[in-house]
Design a protein around this motif. Structure first.
Motif, PDB file in Angstrom:
ATOM      1  N   LEU A 163       0.845  -1.198   0.000  1.00 12.56           N
ATOM      2  CA  LEU A 163       0.000   0.000   0.000  1.00 12.56           C
ATOM      3  C   LEU A 163       0.881   1.249   0.000  1.00 12.56           C
ATOM      4  N   TYR A 164       1.915   1.232   0.835  1.00  9.86           N
ATOM      5  CA  TYR A 164       2.815   2.383   0.891  1.00  9.86           C
ATOM      6  C   TYR A 164       3.479   2.615  -0.466  1.00  9.86           C
ATOM      7  N   ASN A 165       3.826   1.517  -1.133  1.00 10.58           N
ATOM      8  CA  ASN A 165       4.470   1.631  -2.449  1.00 10.58           C
ATOM      9  C   ASN A 165       3.531   2.203  -3.506  1.00 10.58           C
ATOM     10  N   GLN A 166       2.223   2.015  -3.314  1.00  9.61           N
ATOM     11  CA  GLN A 166       1.252   2.507  -4.304  1.00  9.61           C
ATOM     12  C   GLN A 166       0.734   3.910  -3.976  1.00  9.61           C
ATOM     13  N   LEU A 167       1.378   4.537  -2.992  1.00 10.16           N
ATOM     14  CA  LEU A 167       0.976   5.896  -2.584  1.00 10.16           C
ATOM     15  C   LEU A 167       1.833   6.948  -3.292  1.00 10.16           C
ATOM     16  N   LYS A 168       1.173   8.023  -3.765  1.00  4.99           N
ATOM     17  CA  LYS A 168       1.914   9.121  -4.409  1.00  4.99           C
ATOM     18  C   LYS A 168       2.733   9.880  -3.382  1.00  4.99           C
TER      19      LYS A 168
END
Ligand code: SAH
Length: 220
Positions: A163-168
C-alpha cells in the motif's frame, strides 16, 4: 426513488449528535453525510437502525462501520474532491459512497465476493461510479496506482508495504493498526523518501484484515 422523510430526519440527527458534536465540522464531510442514504447500505431488516451510533452487521461476519468512525477517517484523509483514492475493505460500500460524494475517484477492494457484488449494485443504483475488485486489498490495486489517498477500513498489525508503495509522494494512508481488541488510527504521510507517522487516537473495534476469502481476482 422516493425517500422516506423520516430517514432524512434521522440522517440530520446522526450528523448533529454523532459527528458535529464530537468535533467534526469540515463542510465537505458533513455535506456528504447529509446526502448519502446509509439505510441503503444495511440489510433490509436493519434499515430502521441504520442511523444508530454504532456498527451494524451486514452479513458474512462483517459490519458497516460506526458513522463517527467513517467520518473521522474521512476527515483524516483530508480530501477535497478530485483525489484518486484506494479503499481496502469495501464492505457495505458506505465509505466508498461518502468519498465518491465528496468527488473522489474511488477504487475499492473487498475479499468477500458476496459483499463486493452487493456494494457495487447499491453504489450503481445511487449513481456512484466506484470501481470495485474482489481480491486481497493488502496488495493494493497496482493497475491504477499510484493513489493520492489510501484508506484501510479493516484493522491490521501494520501498514502493508504494497500500500505504501502505491501511494503518491505527498499522499496519505489512514488505517486502524492494532489487534482484535484495540487499535490506533494511524495516519501515514509520504514525503519524498521520508515516512511521517501520526497517531489519530484509539478507536473502537473494527474487523480485522483477513488473509483469505477469495479465490480469483475479479473486477466488477
Ligand atoms: N468500509 C466498509 C467497512 C467494512 S468492514 C463500510 O463502509 O461498510 C471491513 C471490510 O474489510 C470487510 O468487508 C472485510 O471483508 C474486508 N476485508 C478484510 N480483510 C480484507 C483484505 N485483506 N482485502 C480486502 N478486504 C478485506
Amino acid at each position: 426513488m422516493e425517500e422516506k422523510a423520516n430517514f432524512v430526519d434521522m440522517r440530520r440527527m446522526m450528523v448533529e449528535n454523532q459527528i458535529v458534536s464530537r468535533g467534526i465540522k469540515e463542510k465537505r464531510v458533513i455535506e456528504a453525510f447529509l446526502k448519502v442514504p446509509r439505510e441503503m447500505f444495511v440489510p433490509e431488516h436493519l434499515k430502521e437502525c441504520a442511523y444508530q451510533d454504532g456498527p451494524l452487521s451486514i452479513g458474512e461476519g462483517q459490519t458497516i462501520s460506526q458513522p463517527y468512525i467513517v467520518a473521522l477517517m474521512t476527515k483524516a484523509l483530508d480530501v477535497k474532491g478530485g483525489e484518486k483514492v484506494l479503499e481496502v475493505g469495501t464492505g457495505s460500500g458506505y465509505q466508498s459512497a461518502i468519498l465518491a460524494e465528496i468527488g473522489c475517484d474511488v477504487y475499492s477492494v473487498e475479499r468477500i465476493k458476496k459483499l463486493a457484488i452487493r456494494a457495487k449494485k447499491v453504489l450503481k443504483e445511487l449513481g456512484y461510479n466506484v470501481k470495485i475488485k474482489i481480491g486481497d486489498g493488502t496488495l493494493g490495486w497496482d493497475e491504477f496506482a499510484p493513489y493520492d489517498r489510501i484508506i484501510v477500513t479493516a484493522a491490521g498489525p501494520d501498514i502493508p508495504p504494497s500500500l505504501y508503495n502505491q501511494l503518491k509522494d505527498g499522499g496519505i494512508i489512514i488505517m486502524p493498526v492494532g489487534d482484535r481488541y484495540f487499535q490506533d488510527l494511524i495516519l501515514v504521510k509520504k514525503i519524498g523518501d521520508r515516512m511521517e507517522k501520526k497517531n489519530f487516537g484509539g478507536c473502537q473495534f473494527v474487523p480485522l484484515i483477513g488473509a483469505e476469502g477469495w479465490r480469483d481476482e475479479e473486477e466488477l
